[in-house]
Design an enzyme around this catalytic site. Structure first.
Site, PDB file in Angstrom:
ATOM      1  N   CYS A  10       5.486 -27.520  10.325  1.00  0.00           N
ATOM      2  CA  CYS A  10       5.855 -26.882  11.595  1.00  0.00           C
ATOM      3  C   CYS A  10       7.054 -25.989  11.317  1.00  0.00           C
ATOM      4  CB  CYS A  10       6.131 -27.919  12.693  1.00  0.00           C
ATOM      5  SG  CYS A  10       7.511 -29.028  12.356  1.00  0.00           S
ATOM      6  N   ARG A  16       7.357 -31.745  15.353  1.00  0.00           N
ATOM      7  CA  ARG A  16       5.899 -31.907  15.305  1.00  0.00           C
ATOM      8  C   ARG A  16       5.383 -32.440  13.973  1.00  0.00           C
ATOM      9  NH1 ARG A  16       4.822 -25.924  17.048  1.00  0.00           N
ATOM     10  NH2 ARG A  16       6.785 -25.780  15.872  1.00  0.00           N
ATOM     11  N   ASP A 128       5.475 -26.380  20.636  1.00  0.00           N
ATOM     12  CA  ASP A 128       6.818 -26.753  20.174  1.00  0.00           C
ATOM     13  C   ASP A 128       7.587 -27.427  21.318  1.00  0.00           C
ATOM     14  OD1 ASP A 128       9.383 -26.866  19.236  1.00  0.00           O
ATOM     15  OD2 ASP A 128       9.418 -24.797  18.503  1.00  0.00           O
TER      16      ASP A 128
END
Ligand code: 4NP
Length: 160
Positions: A10, A16, A128
């Site tokens: 990520c 994440r 996000d």
């Protein structure tokens, strides 16, 4: 199953992709295939290198039984494209950034998108959660649990 080495990627490697690593490790353990699949995670940015995952992510994951233990590191093209079989990005930006770092077509062939493995197809990226509230972290884990189920199914299929 041929041993598969998975790298989740990520932007910051504090929300994440560390969660993806923890969720996938739990699925792998449940399936009893720990000796056949390994997981790691990295970030496009090195901004948080050396840090634990975001405390919000760690706490939301822990509520569901996932211990997020990874320490943030920056994606290293020279190492990671060789060291991993699948490089799994969370959103369009991650995928674009990874593609820009490829050296060969073999590198390109390793890049995939987490939501390609989703079974419910609610989202085509993992949003996000960094600048948002708690619901964003819960959504990330919901989407990752589903996509990791799909990824596990894919790994079982390709190993046959
Ligand atoms: P992640 O979330 O990519 O899921 O780890 C982010 C964490 C930090 C930043 C951006 C996204 N940041 O800009 O610091």
């Amino acid at each position: 199953m041929n041993k598969k080495r998975l790298l989740f990627v990520c932007l910051g490697n504090i929300c994440r992709s560390p969660a993806a690593e923890a969720v996938m490790n739990a699925k792998i353990k449940n399936a009893g295939i720990e000796n056949q699949v390994t997981c790691d995670s990295a970030g496009i940015l090195g901004y948080h290198s050396g840090e634990k995952a975001d405390v919000r992510m760690r706490n939301h994951a822990l509520k569901r039984g996932y211990k997020v233990t990874s320490i943030s590191r920056k994606f290293n093209a020279a190492h990671d494209f060789d060291a991993f079989d699948m490089i799994i990005g969370m959103d369009d930006q991650n995928i674009n950034d990874l593609n820009l770092l490829t050296r060969t077509s073999a590198d390109k062939g390793k890049i995939c998108r987490m939501t390609d493995f989703s079974t419910q197809k609610l989202y085509n990226y993992i949003p996000d959660p960094y600048y948002g509230g708690p619901e964003g972290f819960e959504l990330v884990i919901d989407l990752l649990e589903d996509a990791c189920d799909g990824l596990l199914g894919y790994l079982k299929k390709v190993s046959k």
